[in-house]
Structures are given as C-alpha cells and as structure tokens.
Design an enzyme around this catalytic site. Sequence first.
Site, PDB file in Angstrom:
ATOM      1  N   GLU A 194       0.779  -1.030  -0.124  1.00 41.90           N
ATOM      2  CA  GLU A 194       0.176   0.067  -0.135  1.00 41.90           C
ATOM      3  C   GLU A 194       0.779   1.218  -0.059  1.00 41.90           C
ATOM      4  OE1 GLU A 194      -2.122  -1.220   3.416  1.00 41.90           O
ATOM      5  OE2 GLU A 194      -2.833  -2.850   2.508  1.00 41.90           O
ATOM      6  N   GLU A 240      -4.384  -7.077   2.300  1.00 40.17           N
ATOM      7  CA  GLU A 240      -3.150  -7.850   2.728  1.00 40.17           C
ATOM      8  C   GLU A 240      -3.069  -9.435   2.551  1.00 40.17           C
ATOM      9  OE1 GLU A 240      -4.383  -5.617   4.311  1.00 40.17           O
ATOM     10  OE2 GLU A 240      -3.192  -4.013   4.841  1.00 40.17           O
ATOM     11  N   ILE A 300       0.493  -7.233   9.638  1.00 36.24           N
ATOM     12  CA  ILE A 300       1.038  -8.608   9.250  1.00 36.24           C
ATOM     13  C   ILE A 300      -0.189  -9.631   9.665  1.00 36.24           C
ATOM     14  CG2 ILE A 300       2.340  -9.261  10.793  1.00 36.24           C
ATOM     15  CD1 ILE A 300       4.308 -10.198   8.817  1.00 36.24           C
ATOM     16  N   HIS A 323       0.400   0.442  15.943  1.00 35.44           N
ATOM     17  CA  HIS A 323       1.485   0.820  15.027  1.00 35.44           C
ATOM     18  C   HIS A 323       3.063   0.851  15.573  1.00 35.44           C
ATOM     19  CE1 HIS A 323      -1.848   2.927  13.321  1.00 35.44           C
ATOM     20  NE2 HIS A 323      -1.122   3.089  12.212  1.00 35.44           N
TER      21      HIS A 323
HETATM   22  C1  LIG Z   1      -5.560  -3.721   7.459  1.00 37.13           C
HETATM   23  C2  LIG Z   1      -4.856  -2.381   7.370  1.00 37.13           C
HETATM   24  N1  LIG Z   1      -3.978  -2.126   6.558  1.00 37.13           N
HETATM   25  C3  LIG Z   1      -3.319  -1.103   6.288  1.00 37.13           C
HETATM   26  C4  LIG Z   1      -3.642   0.072   7.026  1.00 37.13           C
HETATM   27  C5  LIG Z   1      -2.949   1.229   6.878  1.00 37.13           C
HETATM   28  N2  LIG Z   1      -3.948   2.375   6.638  1.00 37.13           N
HETATM   29  C6  LIG Z   1      -4.403   3.047   7.486  1.00 37.13           C
HETATM   30  S1  LIG Z   1      -5.509   4.032   6.700  1.00 37.13           S
HETATM   31  C7  LIG Z   1      -5.382   3.557   5.450  1.00 37.13           C
HETATM   32  C8  LIG Z   1      -5.923   4.076   4.161  1.00 37.13           C
HETATM   33  C9  LIG Z   1      -7.527   4.009   4.604  1.00 37.13           C
HETATM   34  O1  LIG Z   1      -8.284   4.590   3.478  1.00 37.13           O
HETATM   35  P1  LIG Z   1      -9.808   4.620   3.291  1.00 37.13           P
HETATM   36  O2  LIG Z   1     -10.383   3.305   4.060  1.00 37.13           O
HETATM   37  O3  LIG Z   1     -10.184   5.053   2.311  1.00 37.13           O
HETATM   38  O4  LIG Z   1      -9.998   5.921   4.688  1.00 37.13           O
HETATM   39  P2  LIG Z   1      -9.561   7.158   4.467  1.00 37.13           P
HETATM   40  O5  LIG Z   1      -8.246   7.273   5.227  1.00 37.13           O
HETATM   41  O6  LIG Z   1      -9.394   7.720   3.109  1.00 37.13           O
HETATM   42  O7  LIG Z   1     -10.837   8.007   4.856  1.00 37.13           O
HETATM   43  C10 LIG Z   1      -4.321   2.633   5.249  1.00 37.13           C
HETATM   44  C11 LIG Z   1      -3.744   2.025   4.064  1.00 37.13           C
HETATM   45  C12 LIG Z   1      -4.539  -0.055   7.901  1.00 37.13           C
HETATM   46  N3  LIG Z   1      -5.054   0.773   8.986  1.00 37.13           N
HETATM   47  N4  LIG Z   1      -5.303  -1.577   8.044  1.00 37.13           N
END
Ligand SMILES: Cc1ncc(C[n+]2csc(CCOP(=O)(O)OP(=O)(O)O)c2C)c(N)n1
Lengths: 353, 353, 321, 321
Positions: free
Chosen positions: B57, B88, B115, B155
């Site tokens: 990502e 993932e 993970i 985190h």
């Molecule tokens: C399972 C998982 N993978 C990766 C992340 C890291 N991460 C946090 S927010 C995010 C993007 C989220 O996008 P979206 O669902 O569109 O919400 P937005 O932040 O755009 O409001 C990512 C990749 C996570 N929180 N959970």
Amino acid sequence: MTWDSIIPRETKNEISRSARNDIAREDNARELTYLEAIRDALQYEMRRDPRGLVMGEDVGVFGGAFKLTQGLFEEFGEERVIDTPMSELCMVGAATGMAFMGLRPVVEMQFADFISTGFDSIVQFAATNHYRWGAPVPWVIRAPSGGGLRGGPFHSQNPEAWFVHAPGLKVVAPATPADARGLLLSALRDPNPVIYFEYKALYRSIRGNVPEGEEGIVPIGRAKTARAGNDLSIITYGAPLHEALKAADELARENVSVEILDLRSLKPLDTDAILETARKTSKVMIVHEANLTCGVGAEIAALISQHAFEFLDAPIVRLAAPDIPPPYAPILEDASRPNKEKILQAAKKLLAY
Amino acid sequence: MTWDSIIPRETKNEISRSARNDIAREDNARELTYLEAIRDALQYEMRRDPRGLVMGEDVGVFGGAFKLTQGLFEEFGEERVIDTPMSELCMVGAATGMAFMGLRPVVEMQFADFISTGFDSIVQFAATNHYRWGAPVPWVIRAPSGGGLRGGPFHSQNPEAWFVHAPGLKVVAPATPADARGLLLSALRDPNPVIYFEYKALYRSIRGNVPEGEEGIVPIGRAKTARAGNDLSIITYGAPLHEALKAADELARENVSVEILDLRSLKPLDTDAILETARKTSKVMIVHEANLTCGVGAEIAALISQHAFEFLDAPIVRLAAPDIPPPYAPILEDASRPNKEKILQAAKKLLAY
Amino acid sequence: MEFSNELLEQAHYWMRLTRAFDDRLDLLFKQGKLVGGLFSQRGHEAISVGAALALGPDDVITPMHRDLGAYFARGMTPARLMSQYMGRATGPSGGRDANLHGCGDLSLGIVGFVSHIPQSTPVAVGMAHAFKLKREPRVALNFFGDGGSSEGLIHEALNWASLYQLPVVFIVENNQYAYSTPTKNQMRMPDIAARAAGYGMSGVVIDGNDFFAVHKTTKEAVERARGGDGPALLECKTMRMRGHAIHDNMSYVPKELLAEWEPRDPLLLFEKRLREMNLLDDVKQNELLTRIEREIDAAQAFAENAPMPDPSKLTEGIFAE
Amino acid sequence: MEFSNELLEQAHYWMRLTRAFDDRLDLLFKQGKLVGGLFSQRGHEAISVGAALALGPDDVITPMHRDLGAYFARGMTPARLMSQYMGRATGPSGGRDANLHGCGDLSLGIVGFVSHIPQSTPVAVGMAHAFKLKREPRVALNFFGDGGSSEGLIHEALNWASLYQLPVVFIVENNQYAYSTPTKNQMRMPDIAARAAGYGMSGVVIDGNDFFAVHKTTKEAVERARGGDGPALLECKTMRMRGHAIHDNMSYVPKELLAEWEPRDPLLLFEKRLREMNLLDDVKQNELLTRIEREIDAAQAFAENAPMPDPSKLTEGIFAE
Ligand SMILES: Cc1ncc(C[n+]2csc(CCOP(=O)(O)OP(=O)(O)O)c2C)c(N)n1
Ligand SMILES: Cc1ncc(C[n+]2csc(CCOP(=O)(O)OP(=O)(O)O)c2C)c(N)n1
Ligand SMILES: [Mg+2]
Ligand SMILES: [Mg+2]
C-alpha cells in the site's frame, strides 16, 4: 477439508430425539467421554443462561463436524445454534459485537487449524479491547486441536502458542472429561475472550466421572497435579498428558516416582505450580504436541530457568513436535509426535543425569 | 491508521529526481541510515535481478508510508513497484503465485502490525508449501516494527514470535544499517518465504558504514557478537541492541565486561552462538521489545537451560514488554519498553547474583 | 465453437477415469487402505475436466478438493494420485499431505491446495499477475466452491484480478452445499456469478453437469483472458451427489433433491450426447471402462507396492535449499 | 422527509464543532501538544454528523478515523476527546490507545475501533445480530472507507448481514483516496455501492457533502433496518481535503481536484441552505463560532490539566475482572 473418521461408526448415528433432555450422554452413566463433557457444559450453560449461543460451520442441523453440538439445535433452535457461512473472520468479529450487546457467543472453529483465518479479529480487536477502552469481550472460541488422526497438515495443528503470546486472551487446554466441562463452564462465564483448545484424539477415547450442575467448575489459571512424585516432573497439557501418565506408570514399576503437572490453563499460566514442582523434583521435562520453537514449552522452561534456577539438578528438557507441519502418513505422523516411548526415553536420560 | 511523524521534516521532501541513480543515499556518504540501507538493498537487487518487484500500500507514487521505497517507482515503473489496494491477504497469496511463476516479490506491510491481516496465507500456504509438495516460495515480507514512536497499540507491534513458531518461515531482524542491507540481500535471494522485520525507530536515527555491491551479504541464521565480554551475556535483536550497547558502555566504566550477541536471524536461530556466549559468561540476560510470554526470549532461555545448563551461574533473565498491547501515552510506552536503565538495573542484579 | 472428436474422446476418458478412480477410492477406503478422509468427486466431473481441458499446456490451475478430473486432465498419473491417497513416498507430497491436499506439481501447472479455503484463489491471481508482467500468453484457472465464496479472500482476489485485468478465470463449483450447509444458509442471492458485475467482470451461470457448456464457456473466457480482456467468473451449478466426505451420510440432503439430480449425472448426459453424435456405442464404452479399470488396477498395485515415506527424513525439506 | 429546525440547528453545531475542533487539533499538533499522528476530518463532516444524527439513543455506531463528528453527535464530550488526543488519563482509553482509536464508550453506543481496517464492520454486524435475536428495535451503523472496501472482511460482513437480514446500515465514506492511492488504483468500478446488488442489498450513492442527502438517506435506511427490512449500503462520495494524516502534504493529489471540491465544502453547502431557509444569519453564525471556540478552549484546558496515565497501573486491565 474436513472429515471425522475418528467418529466410531456406532456413534455416528443421530442421537435419538427422545434423549433430548440429556444430550450430553451417549450412554446412561454420568461417566462421560471428553466430547460428552464438552457438550454437557454447552447444554448446561445454555439452559442456565439465555444469553448463550453457539455458532460455526455445520454446528446446527448437522450437529458439528464431530457431532459435538448434536442435539443443541433441536433444543435451542436456529437462533441460538447458528449454522454460519464459511466466514471465520466475520464470525469472530460478529461474536465480539454480540458480546458487546450482552450475548455470550461460543464460536466453533471446525478445526483449530482454521483459527488462523479468524486470527486478525481475535488478536487485534477482541484481545486488546478491554485494555484499550474497558469494554469486556466475553466470548469463547472452541478449537478442536491436535493430531494422531491422520488428518495431515491442516487438521492436526496445535496453534495455542500464537494466542498465549498475543496479549489479552485467556487460553485453556483441558485433558480430561472433568476438566473439559469444568474449564468450559469457567470460560463461558469469563468476561474475557477465551480460546478453548480441545483435543480431537480424546473426544471418544477417554471417559471419566464428570460432576453435574454447579459442581466441578475449574478456575482458569490453575494447574493440576495429575500424579504426585519426587524424582522428576513432567509438565504437560492436552492429549500428551495421557502418554505422560502411561510413561509414569511404567517408570513406577522401576521405582521411579514421576510428578505430572497438567497445566490445563496456558494463559494465565499457573506459575506457582510450575515453580513448585520444579523446586520439588529438581528435574523437569516439558511435553507438548505443538511445534517446539517458541511453543508454550519454551515459556515454561524460561520461567523455571529464571525463577527456580537454584533448585535445578539437570537441564530442562522439552519434547514437542519438530518445526514442521503435522505430516499425513502414519509413519511420519507417529515419528513427529511425542508419545509414551519418547517420554520414557527422555525421562531415563534425565534421571540418569 | 498510519502516520510517519518520525520522518524528520528535512527528509520529507521528495528526493530530487536527479539523485535517481543512487536513491539509497539521502546524503552523499556511503555511510547510510538504516532506512537507506534497506532501500539500497532493494534497488541494488532489483537492478541486478529483473525478477524482483515490490508491492504494497502506497509504496509506489508515494514512496511508502516511511518514504523507504522512494525513487523505486520512478526507476522501475508501476509494474515492478505496485501500489496495491488494501488487501493484505490477497497480497501475500498473490506474492506466492508470483513466486511460483518465477518472480521475486517483496511485500511491504505498511506497519508490521498489519501482518496479522495477511496471516493465514503466510503461515498456512507459503510457509508449508515446500515441505508439502516441494515448490519453493521465494518472497520477502518487509514488516516495519517496533515502538518508541508514540504509535500506540497498532503501530508499534513486534509480532515476530508468531512467525518463529510457525514452521517453514525464515525470520530476520537486523539492528544495524550494514545488517539491514546484508540480510535483505540474503532474504531476496533465499528460495524460502522470509519475514524481514525492520525497526521504525532505527530508520533515521542510526547510520553506519554499509558495503556496496556484492560485499556485505549477511547469511541468514548467523548471529553476531556485537561486543565481546566476559562477565555477562546480553542476547538481543532489533532496536534494543542499541540500548544494550549503551548499557554495556556504562558497565564498562565500572569494569564490567559485557558480551552482546545480536541474533539478527530469529529463524533459523544461531543456536551455536547462543550456547557459546552462555557457556562463556555463565550469566545470560535476554532483551527484546516483543511481549514476554512465548516470545523469542523464551525460546532462547529454553535452549540455554537445556543445552548449556552446566555452565550457568545464575538464573536466565528476560527483559521484554509486559503482556499488554503497546500503549500510546509516552509515559506508558516508556514504562513498557526495555531501555538502557532497565538493562542496567537487571544486569547489576544478575552480576551480583 | 467446435468440439473435435479428439477432444470429446479425451474428455470422455478423463471423466470416466475420474468416476472410476473415485469409486475405487471409495472401495479402498472401506477396505482400510487409505489414510485419513476422502472426498467424493461425483457430480463434479464435467466441471473439473471440462474446464481443465480448456487450457493450453503452459497454463496453470489451482484446483480444489473436487477437481480430481482436472489433475488427470493436466497429466497427473493415476499411480501418483493413488500413492498420494495412500500416503506413499511416490505421491506428489511424498506422504506429507493428505489426499488431494498439497498434490501439486508445477511442471504440470498444478498448484497444490491447502485446506484453508480459498487460499488458492489469490495464488492463481498472483500467477496471472506474473504472466501479465512477463508478457507471457498464459492463463490461470482457479476453482472454488459455494462455501468458499463466503470467505473474504474471494472478494480481495476478484477485486485484484479485475483491477489489474489479469488473465485468470474463476470457476465456482456451486454444488448446493458447503458440508451440511445449503446455499440458502450461506447467502441470500441464488447466483454467485451475480457478484461479478460489482467488479466490472463478466459473470456467467453454467450448467455444471453439461460438459459442453462448461468447456465452451471456459474456453471462451480463457481465450479472452489470454488476449488481455481480463478475468471472468463462471458459476457452474451442480449437485454434490455424495456426502461431504466419506463418513457423511448426508441425512440433511432432501431425498427429492438427489432424485432430481440423479438423471442429470454429468457422465450420463455426456455419453448420451456422444451416442447421439455417433461417437459412442456399447462396444466402445465397454472397451473404455475395461481399459480404465486396468489402469486403475495398475495404479493401485503401484501405490500398494510403493515405499512408505522415510521417517528419518521427517524434518528434511522444511526449507528449500 | 422533514428536517426540523431543531435537527438542523443541532447538525450545524456538531459540524461546526467538528471543523473547529479539527482545526484546533491541527494547531495543537504543530505546537507539539498532541501525541503521535493526526487525521484530518475536513470533508467528512456532513457524513459523520448526518449519518449519526439519523440514529436513536439506543442505536450503536462503529465509526472510523474520520468520524469525529459522529463521536460528538453521540455525546462524547470535547473534553474527553481532547484528553484522548493528548494521551491523558481522562480520555476514553486513558492514554492507552491513539487519537480516535479505541475511543469507545458503550454507554454512548460507540465502539472504539482498531487500526486494522475494517475490523469494526463485523462487530457492527454482530451487534445487529444481537438486536435481532433479542428482538430489540435497535440499529447498528457502520462506517468504512473506499480503502477499507477492498479488504475481504467487508465481503464477509455484507454477506452475513444480508443473509440474516440484520438491522445494520453500512456507510462507505468514499473520499477518493486511501492514503496516497486513488480509487482508480483500488478498484475497477466507480461505485462501491454497486456491489450491494450481489448481496441482494440496496446500494445507494449519495453526495457525501450534502448533509440533507446523507441524513435523509441514512434515516430511511435505518428505519427500514429497524423495521426488519435488512441492511443497506450507502456510499457517500466526498473528498479528503487534507493529507492522509498531518505529516502528508498530499503532493499526489492533483490541484484541480482539490479546487473542484473546495466550493463544495460540506459546511459551506449546509450554511448556504440554512441561510436560504432563513435559519442562519451572520449574528447567529458568529455566536455559534464564538461559543464553540470557548467550548474547545475549555476542553483544551481540561485536557492540559488532566493527569497523565499512571505507569504503575501499566499492566492493569488487560483482563476484565
Ligand atoms: C488492514 C490495514 N492495512 C493497512 C492500514 C494502514 N492504513 C491506515 S488508513 C489507510 C487508508 C485508508 O483508506 P480509506 O479506507 O479510504 O479511509 P480514509 O483514510 O481515506 O478516510 C491505510 C492503508 C490499516 N489501517 N489497516
Ligand atoms: C477456512 C476454512 N474453514 C473451514 C473449512 C472446513 N471445510 C472444509 S470443506 C468445507 C465446505 C466447503 O464447501 P464448498 O466450498 O462449497 O466446497 P464443496 O465441499 O461443497 O465442494 C468446510 C466448511 C476449511 N476447509 N477452510
Ligand atoms: Mg459446495
Ligand atoms: Mg478513503
């Protein structure tokens, strides 16, 4: 995939509907098999507490892959005995939501091996919730574990160490019918998420006297001295307990007195009992079915080597599966599992140290 | 969610496109930060081996949540540096499929914490494949781990023990820039699935001389004596190595000579090196950031208590996070992590034993 | 689309081999000669063979546990398969994995599956991704069940395949049940293929007992995928004609449902068509069945005489060198 | 549907509070007074407030990280929220969890989320399942993002909710990006709501910057769900007007895209409507903003003076008693 060739032909048939009021018993004694004891705890608690429900794949109409939940669907109906789609992750998350709203769900993983499919929701959400914002998550996941049934790499696993390592879960692993019932009752009433490992190999192979009603509840976190002795401690849990007991019998004939500690709970561990037996006999062997490295045995060895160091007269020995998936062919599976012979051999070496 | 407040403002800006040919370096020395060393290994290997690709990502256009992959997208294009959807589990499975078909995928988990979302495909499919039917699965998962950055419960995790316990994975955890590069090159060329834990807290806080080209490849499975000594062994890996080194410096001033073993690889473990240092100093302390129970420290203590028992002069001591999720508030996080002071305190107690 | 006589002959052979081998396994199980459990293939022959025959030699498959026919059609020999079921050293997993599990051979383009359904699906997607990146005109064919369709991973894999427009074709073997659970207790809608639209993918419902329909539709989807037109989801409706596994008497399946499907047996339907096309008569049929029995006898003999795995090598091969 | 003046006034207050609180957080972050990272709420105010106000007091929500407005609307006070952002003992997680993470309070019907997206979704489904089993006329409202929509769990949860016809409403906050990844790199189709059909669920696309549309559609879906008509998937289109988190300058977002959305700010749109309806003038607006600033000042003062968590209790509460 699944099978239950371990179900002896006689018991494969449906339990007669008239036996409904006492579905735990496949015969008429209060001596129950390990499987009956688990079923009895489910039935007893669901009768007592209307918040209880069971869900999982094929647990309802079919009575579960091992026929363990047989009769519950008939007694409690489809709302409390839920045949779910194949969605372990959603199942765990839904159980958490149900628990928040006052229910007491029990999730059956068809085999413990499939618990990895629901892993994320267990270790990240449910396990951490009370610590993070104080809302308890009272659910139980039942995980039919262990080998010896020619199930191969995906129907024989013993994944308990993952959950012992992840903070916030209670983990139990009963080895006898009485403990199976007693610990399940405790788990069902615990306000925390509990992973309940049960041993497929014991389902119908062992029986024992099992208390009724409110009797015989086994507190989580308390080990049991399965056999008292002085020369050597074997610390174990789950199916290998019975191998250890057999080995101890044989050693007794050679005038060796073995103490066996059955952990029963893996988290919290009964550190006092562990240290006590180590201090008593000064020689410790740890036996489990799970893979060796970073298994529960490692934790026990570490605890002893830190807190009972002065009392030790010999190296701490671990007997466990090597770090391979449980193999399928009988000759391989047998070679990979701890059994009476291997325990005897290791014990003699340790005694001679 | 994610943030990278740990990226110092100066380095947050894009690396100038003209620095393309040498994107590893954020300045002009071959002294690289830990992060640069990882990037350098990726770039070097992707140039050398056209089968290499990176996915995850935000690893492409954005250069990754930590800007670690910055520049790779520009150099190798969107087919070899793939910005994936949030999936993932599919990512890991797809990496396995790519590996079967001759590619060498590197999956970046945005944080090691995530993970667990890809867990099933790692431990059940990829890890067991070669044992089960002989097809190698050459991929690497990079997992930015560890605390100290006020990231809170999701985190800051250190989930390595799950993967050390699961059979069939190699697991590495470098603590220096040179090892970060050297181990990543080995991982990228290993025919097995490798989980590569890297420490966010070290990304830009430590630098060191890092060999170039084919120099400095660090074999998986080999620990390193980070400091030689006689009075006490500290066995550790990852970020706490640096706390241990500081503690050893202080103890040196009190004429105590501490040996520090940096494991570097967690599976396979360098059992020889572990036993050797234990035999040498007879007093062992194990330090890691991960939760205590069933952590890698437990395995090391168990190995020593079984195989170097006669040499021990004192209990084996473990310093690790308590069994709680990594807390958020600085005062709590600091209390939960092993640091120089705690190491000093434990070391003095152990020395006085 | 044309069905060449050669193709039909092949298909007939593989489907009959599958059926006969499956029957033999049943017998061997009852004789205690197999290890562990056993999944019947009955009802799935046209899907597994029909779909697998739509591939070229360089294509790859990720079969599930009712795709014995696909293993055969991809070139795995009865002797190796029988060895696998008997846990012998000569099976693809050398006695380490159970029945069709881990029964892979990349030289035949077969990926061995794990129990954890549907973990093979993203692997197929990844293989297709590799083909696209390497500009190889190859296709991956993935199989999963109605049960597996409820696992989240299916969604991730369908989305991924459609996003990158990968050369992968998904075959859903909807046999009305996941173990004891009828599809109506798994999902609200009747057709899994209907989900394809949400991904911008074509979704087709096929009669899974009709070899001709399965083969033709798969072939078209495979060639479109090969040509760069992206993935497709083909839902083959069939009925699992035995219990989930051999221990299961499937008392939960209404007798009428089975009775309804009995005459629609994929082999009966296929052979009827062959006879209509004058490609089959009693003599040929008997010849075929006899030949197959002989082959299975040979496979059984091979496996029974094959060595057991060597326990002294128990821990070998956990890592590739 | 009617929008009462009282409702609109409330909505105005919550949305303005959300905006002002968010701005204050930004400032406090730059002053080094917050712990860890920070997610902007800008662009999501109409969704979080509009949807949350569609609920009754006994309903429950599982918010995501851009739903600060929903926390307010459910009754979480600025003082507690500010404490949470500052890692104080007085926040809902007592300094144990980060910013909006773990910011739950069941007495307000709020479930604290975990980072692992979208783990809250099945929890909402489970709560709805409980309501159905207990015959309680309550509804669960779940929020997830375009990014989260690619995780497999969403599929499992949608299928489960539809299978059991549960009283749960799913709000997708499609803000065009998941971190740096535009939706076109996440999925092939433009509308996530289009997936609902595959589950036999109604799927609706809404202008997420239009409070009226969000509120009305959610309210209808909530009442249908409460009445036993099952779940719905409402996709609210908006634009994330700041970086993913505060460190992110979102250089990857085309300037034109932001410029296009700037005039469609949900607060501007809403206040324009209020003025048209003669419910708002400059005096009222200033009064509101002044009041809100005072409230936020008080919240900040509260949090700054609040105790730090007690490290001697570090390991307490890992288990419930
Ligand atoms: C399972 C998982 N993978 C990766 C992340 C890291 N991460 C946090 S927010 C995010 C993007 C989220 O996008 P979206 O669902 O569109 O919400 P937005 O932040 O755009 O409001 C990512 C990749 C996570 N929180 N959970
Ligand atoms: C993740 C996971 N959960 C549970 C199981 C146990 N299990 C094996 S096969 C099966 C039913 C599969 O149904 P379907 O996908 O429809 O395939 P079929 O057997 O009907 O051909 C179940 C529940 C499993 N293999 N994997
Ligand atoms: Mg099926
Ligand atoms: Mg988004």
